[in-house]
Design an enzyme around this catalytic site. Sequence first.
Site, PDB file in Angstrom:
ATOM      1  N   HIS A 101      54.635  43.031  43.087  1.00  0.00           N
ATOM      2  CA  HIS A 101      53.210  42.789  43.344  1.00  0.00           C
ATOM      3  C   HIS A 101      52.983  41.919  44.577  1.00  0.00           C
ATOM      4  O   HIS A 101      51.874  41.852  45.090  1.00  0.00           O
ATOM      5  CB  HIS A 101      52.568  42.127  42.124  1.00  0.00           C
ATOM      6  CG  HIS A 101      52.454  43.060  40.963  1.00  0.00           C
ATOM      7  ND1 HIS A 101      51.291  43.715  40.632  1.00  0.00           N
ATOM      8  CD2 HIS A 101      53.379  43.502  40.069  1.00  0.00           C
ATOM      9  CE1 HIS A 101      51.492  44.501  39.582  1.00  0.00           C
ATOM     10  NE2 HIS A 101      52.756  44.380  39.216  1.00  0.00           N
ATOM     11  N   ASP A 117      49.315  38.036  51.390  1.00  0.00           N
ATOM     12  CA  ASP A 117      49.029  38.453  50.013  1.00  0.00           C
ATOM     13  C   ASP A 117      49.572  39.854  49.811  1.00  0.00           C
ATOM     14  O   ASP A 117      49.461  40.703  50.709  1.00  0.00           O
ATOM     15  CB  ASP A 117      47.502  38.464  49.775  1.00  0.00           C
ATOM     16  CG  ASP A 117      47.124  38.007  48.375  1.00  0.00           C
ATOM     17  OD1 ASP A 117      47.921  38.190  47.445  1.00  0.00           O
ATOM     18  OD2 ASP A 117      46.006  37.470  48.217  1.00  0.00           O
TER      19      ASP A 117
HETATM   20  P1  ADQ Z   1      47.234  37.242  42.334  1.00  0.00           P
HETATM   21  O1  ADQ Z   1      47.924  36.373  43.329  1.00  0.00           O
HETATM   22  O2  ADQ Z   1      46.882  36.596  41.055  1.00  0.00           O
HETATM   23  O3  ADQ Z   1      48.073  38.581  42.012  1.00  0.00           O
HETATM   24  P2  ADQ Z   1      44.710  38.755  43.097  1.00  0.00           P
HETATM   25  O4  ADQ Z   1      45.141  40.132  43.331  1.00  0.00           O
HETATM   26  O5  ADQ Z   1      43.713  38.306  44.109  1.00  0.00           O
HETATM   27  O6  ADQ Z   1      45.889  37.714  43.133  1.00  0.00           O
HETATM   28  O7  ADQ Z   1      43.961  38.491  41.677  1.00  0.00           O
HETATM   29  C1  ADQ Z   1      44.356  39.016  40.503  1.00  0.00           C
HETATM   30  C2  ADQ Z   1      43.192  39.011  39.478  1.00  0.00           C
HETATM   31  O8  ADQ Z   1      42.844  37.696  39.031  1.00  0.00           O
HETATM   32  C3  ADQ Z   1      41.905  39.655  39.986  1.00  0.00           C
HETATM   33  O9  ADQ Z   1      41.537  40.657  39.076  1.00  0.00           O
HETATM   34  C4  ADQ Z   1      40.896  38.539  40.022  1.00  0.00           C
HETATM   35  O10 ADQ Z   1      39.574  38.920  39.672  1.00  0.00           O
HETATM   36  C5  ADQ Z   1      41.428  37.540  39.023  1.00  0.00           C
HETATM   37  N1  ADQ Z   1      41.019  36.228  39.518  1.00  0.00           N
HETATM   38  C6  ADQ Z   1      41.283  35.712  40.721  1.00  0.00           C
HETATM   39  N2  ADQ Z   1      40.666  34.517  40.859  1.00  0.00           N
HETATM   40  C7  ADQ Z   1      40.003  34.293  39.707  1.00  0.00           C
HETATM   41  C8  ADQ Z   1      39.138  33.252  39.242  1.00  0.00           C
HETATM   42  N3  ADQ Z   1      38.820  32.240  40.042  1.00  0.00           N
HETATM   43  N4  ADQ Z   1      38.657  33.333  37.984  1.00  0.00           N
HETATM   44  C9  ADQ Z   1      38.952  34.389  37.200  1.00  0.00           C
HETATM   45  N5  ADQ Z   1      39.702  35.433  37.607  1.00  0.00           N
HETATM   46  C10 ADQ Z   1      40.218  35.384  38.833  1.00  0.00           C
HETATM   47  C11 ADQ Z   1      49.312  39.188  42.425  1.00  0.00           C
HETATM   48  C12 ADQ Z   1      49.553  39.287  43.932  1.00  0.00           C
HETATM   49  C13 ADQ Z   1      48.390  40.007  44.600  1.00  0.00           C
HETATM   50  C14 ADQ Z   1      48.211  41.382  43.957  1.00  0.00           C
HETATM   51  C15 ADQ Z   1      48.132  41.270  42.437  1.00  0.00           C
HETATM   52  C16 ADQ Z   1      48.117  42.633  41.767  1.00  0.00           C
HETATM   53  O11 ADQ Z   1      49.697  37.977  44.494  1.00  0.00           O
HETATM   54  O12 ADQ Z   1      48.618  40.151  45.984  1.00  0.00           O
HETATM   55  O13 ADQ Z   1      47.006  41.955  44.432  1.00  0.00           O
HETATM   56  O14 ADQ Z   1      49.239  40.551  41.923  1.00  0.00           O
HETATM   57  O15 ADQ Z   1      49.176  43.448  42.207  1.00  0.00           O
END
Ligand code: ADQ
Length: 488
Positions: A154, A362
Amino acid sequence: MARLVIVSNRVTIGGKKGQAPGGLATALKDVLTPETIWFGWSGRRTEQSGRLTQHNSDGAQIIAMDLSEEDYKKFYIGFANRTLWPLMHYRPGLLQFDRSDYDGYLKVNHRFADALMSILQPDDIVWVHDYHFIPLAACLRQRNFAGRIGFYLHIPFAPPALFAVLPPGRALLSALCEYDHVGFQTEADLHHFRSCVRDILNYSINKDGVIFGPNRPCISSAIPVGIDTEGFAHMAAEAEHQAEAERLRESMGSKALILGVDRLDYSKGLPQRFSAYGRLLEKHPEHRQQVSLLQIAPKSRDDVKEYRDIKRQLDQLVGQINGQHADFDWVPLRYITRDMPRMVLAGFHRIARVGLVTPLRDGMNLVAKEFVAAQDPNDPGVLVLSRFAGAAAELQDALLINPFDPDEIADALHVALTMSLSERQARWRRMYETIRRNTASAWAQTCLQAATGSRRLTISPASRYHWQTDQRLEAQNEETTWPVRPAV
Ligand code: ADQ
């Protein structure tokens, strides 16, 4: 019948907050059935590792393992989050390596393999997620599991010059080649992985990207993760009329909302984002009193020092920016470090004029896609997006910025805040069309198809995956000379 066994670090237990594996649960929603087993860490730190508990969740059977404090520290805090995470996010300066952490990482992977072997049936399909479990296929092969195993990373994959810094890099690369399929978020990540395999391991790779290691062929491809676009769009349209969104709108008056939603992580570029907002108010004073930035950034991994450091730095910056620019009737920057329900966030995205997504690096960034999905087609907001987020490859109609340059972000914010309705609509329409096609469900189906060597997994025409790698995967399957296991 073949069952799907998913392995990820976090699992959702009883829908408990804090346990949810973020975007992963949503992305997997459509491939989960009551027969699916989802295996992961329980989130509990106990005296001894290994206790297993079983839970029923909406879509699957969850089996969760407790970890001892020592295993948690070495496996999760140590090697996964102090070594692999910074390295893969191009931050070798933050990387710390300790052999005993790496031993702990291997030990937990072996523990997981032992536990999995007690439940696996020979024709089960195992789908492993993320950097915590790179060696898991090799551990299962050592225990004579001969079924299909897929892996999805991811986060980004570092380019060879950076990857070479990792002391056990060679071992981890060859462990990745023990999977039947390894999937990456972008073509760039895939290219980095293949270059490392070629340069460091000297394995041959054919023109379709199939890697021939000593034990088995490994298919590698880029399959960017998506979201449930239409589901999120409906949720946002509904949430817009709920109490939280109404309260936010009321508090904004006629001001434009700039919204940031991230886990509090140093990879998300939050200090640069806050500085950029300060620069906007200095360089373009016409926006003073006319905008407000709402940043929602729940704390994460606060057992890791670097995460506590960034939290302190942000607290200071918020104080500085508000101290310099606020007025008795205007708070320029609102900053929340609490988690928010998904539905509330969807409503906030919908009423934002600008979505500000500026990670320094990211894997994908699902928030960028959620922002686009949530917009009102008649009056869409503008996405300002880091060119170093995986999502930038698909969302070319965002205002793409270099997240290291606060002035460039400030200028993009100015452009976004003054953009005509017709341009906002045209940009939004193209981005929405892209994410409507590349959904979470299509992503999961394509990954599983690649891992099983099967072309008979049913994919509904609506969710058919539109990406150039799709055709290549089909071609690989047709040309494959090794025995292809029966389709599920
Ligand atoms: P993350 O680093 O966690 O994931 P991201 O893809 O932006 O980053 O977010 C994942 C989920 O968490 C989203 O559905 C988002 O809505 C939720 N989220 C983020 N901030 C939040 C908040 N403040 N409150 C509640 N929910 C929140 C990792 C990788 C990413 C990749 C994902 C999926 O780092 O690059 O996109 O996995 O593969």
